[in-house]
Design a protein around this motif. Structure first.
Motif, PDB file in Angstrom:
ATOM      1  N   GLY A  39       0.775  -1.226   0.000  1.00 52.75           N
ATOM      2  CA  GLY A  39       0.000   0.000   0.000  1.00 52.75           C
ATOM      3  C   GLY A  39       0.809   1.279   0.000  1.00 52.75           C
ATOM      4  O   GLY A  39       0.242   2.368   0.095  1.00 52.75           O
ATOM      5  N   VAL A  40       2.136   1.170  -0.075  1.00 49.32           N
ATOM      6  CA  VAL A  40       2.981   2.364  -0.145  1.00 49.32           C
ATOM      7  C   VAL A  40       4.024   2.171  -1.237  1.00 49.32           C
ATOM      8  O   VAL A  40       4.366   1.047  -1.590  1.00 49.32           O
ATOM      9  N   LEU A  41       4.519   3.287  -1.753  1.00 46.98           N
ATOM     10  CA  LEU A  41       5.608   3.260  -2.716  1.00 46.98           C
ATOM     11  C   LEU A  41       6.907   3.449  -1.940  1.00 46.98           C
ATOM     12  O   LEU A  41       7.129   4.492  -1.318  1.00 46.98           O
ATOM     13  N   ARG A  42       7.754   2.430  -1.954  1.00 42.77           N
ATOM     14  CA  ARG A  42       8.998   2.459  -1.176  1.00 42.77           C
ATOM     15  C   ARG A  42      10.136   2.953  -2.068  1.00 42.77           C
ATOM     16  O   ARG A  42      10.537   2.275  -3.005  1.00 42.77           O
ATOM     17  N   SER A  49      -1.873   9.121  -3.526  1.00 51.83           N
ATOM     18  CA  SER A  49      -1.615  10.115  -2.491  1.00 51.83           C
ATOM     19  C   SER A  49      -0.125  10.150  -2.180  1.00 51.83           C
ATOM     20  O   SER A  49       0.517   9.101  -2.110  1.00 51.83           O
ATOM     21  N   GLU A  50       0.410  11.354  -1.975  1.00 53.42           N
ATOM     22  CA  GLU A  50       1.822  11.452  -1.603  1.00 53.42           C
ATOM     23  C   GLU A  50       2.065  10.943  -0.190  1.00 53.42           C
ATOM     24  O   GLU A  50       3.200  10.719   0.204  1.00 53.42           O
ATOM     25  N   ASP A  51       0.988  10.770   0.578  1.00 57.78           N
ATOM     26  CA  ASP A  51       1.128  10.185   1.914  1.00 57.78           C
ATOM     27  C   ASP A  51       1.462   8.696   1.845  1.00 57.78           C
ATOM     28  O   ASP A  51       1.913   8.114   2.837  1.00 57.78           O
ATOM     29  N   LYS A  52       1.228   8.079   0.681  1.00 61.03           N
ATOM     30  CA  LYS A  52       1.526   6.654   0.508  1.00 61.03           C
ATOM     31  C   LYS A  52       2.946   6.481  -0.038  1.00 61.03           C
ATOM     32  O   LYS A  52       3.179   5.757  -1.002  1.00 61.03           O
ATOM     33  N   LEU A  53       3.869   7.173   0.599  1.00 59.64           N
ATOM     34  CA  LEU A  53       5.272   7.140   0.207  1.00 59.64           C
ATOM     35  C   LEU A  53       6.114   6.801   1.427  1.00 59.64           C
ATOM     36  O   LEU A  53       5.968   7.420   2.482  1.00 59.64           O
ATOM     37  N   LYS A  54       6.991   5.838   1.270  1.00 55.31           N
ATOM     38  CA  LYS A  54       7.934   5.494   2.335  1.00 55.31           C
ATOM     39  C   LYS A  54       9.342   5.744   1.814  1.00 55.31           C
ATOM     40  O   LYS A  54       9.779   5.106   0.864  1.00 55.31           O
ATOM     41  N   LEU A  55      10.048   6.688   2.438  1.00 48.84           N
ATOM     42  CA  LEU A  55      11.401   7.021   2.035  1.00 48.84           C
ATOM     43  C   LEU A  55      12.412   6.240   2.862  1.00 48.84           C
ATOM     44  O   LEU A  55      12.249   6.078   4.069  1.00 48.84           O
ATOM     45  N   THR A  56      13.466   5.772   2.199  1.00 51.14           N
ATOM     46  CA  THR A  56      14.574   5.089   2.868  1.00 51.14           C
ATOM     47  C   THR A  56      15.880   5.693   2.387  1.00 51.14           C
ATOM     48  O   THR A  56      16.080   5.870   1.187  1.00 51.14           O
TER      49      THR A  56
END
Length: 249
Positions: A26-29, A67-74
């Motif tokens: 559910g998120v773009l990693r 949504s930009e909230d569905k973003l996980k930054l590493t």
């Protein structure tokens, strides 16, 4: 009634297309740099990761995930970004990742979103004005980067000898330059600009254009196509140019 059915079928087909290319969880990693001011940098005052590539990642999440909230930054560096794509820890890497023919054999790349050149940072008092002045000296470069190969080719053309020390992170190379363990720090010029201070300067010479693309793992052609589509749209509608202006690059 037929019109309603058609609309429902169209909506379902769009949903299935989105689901097919959307990453699991559910998120773009997305892997980004955290040590490159203006591109991907973890602000020590806020702890937030910010920069040109981070903003592009937000646009990708908004377009692909809704949504930009569905973003996980590493945070990644030149040695970890490929490994994390390979093991499935990341869906994409937006990390000053230069597009090369050899890398295309291992990853999907979007069309370029930025073009840079290799630069060289030296101490102001070192008496170094060009690449020829580095004959016999040691240059600090990042592991797994294309810099060493490109500079070596330029040195061969000039008939000079260069030595190289490789480091895992850019701050390590800057420390090596300041402490005198290397005579120069070389990487893409846009990265080097974030490390210029009162004691250092960039040489006027530039080497080898470097095109940055969004990398993703082989095997998910749908996601790669969506990423490429968004980058293309951002070029066409001016969003990329606006972000470059925002970050002064």
């Amino acid at each position: 009634m037929k019109k309603v059915v058609v609309l429902i079928l169209l909506a379902l087909s769009c949903w299935f297309l989105f689901a097919a290319c959307a990453p699991d969880g559910g998120v773009l990693r997305v892997g980004v740099k955290i040590d490159v001011p203006r591109f991907g940098y973890q602000n020590p005052a806020t702890g937030e990761i910010e920069g040109f590539e981070v903003d592009i990642a937000r646009e990708l999440a908004k377009e692909i995930m809704g949504s930009e909230d569905k973003l996980k930054l590493t945070g990644v560096n030149v040695t970890t970004r490929g490994a994390m794509l390979d093991n499935g820890s990341l869906d994409a890497a937006l990390s000053t990742f230069t597009i090369t023919d050899s890398r295309k054999k291992s990853y999907h790349f979007s069309q370029p979103y930025y073009t840079d050149h290799i630069g060289v940072l030296v101490k102001k008092d070192a008496g170094i004005e060009n690449l020829r002045d580095l004959d016999g000296k040691t240059i600090g470069v990042a592991q797994s980067a294309t810099t060493k190969e490109k500079l070596q080719a330029a040195a061969d053309e000039l008939g000079i000898t260069l030595k190289f020390n490789e480091y895992a992170t850019y701050p390590e190379i800057k420390i090596a330059l300041v402490s005198g363990r290397v005579d120069a720090f070389s990487v893409d010029e846009s990265i080097l600009r974030g490390y210029v201070d009162d004691t250092t300067k960039l040489l006027q010479e530039q080497f080898s254009p470097q095109e940055y693309g969004v990398a993703s793992a082989l095997g998910n052609e749908e996601l790669a196509a969506e990423i490429d589509r968004v980058i293309g749209a951002m070029k066409d509608d001016g969003r990329l140019a606006a972000l470059q202006e925002k970050w002064g690059i």
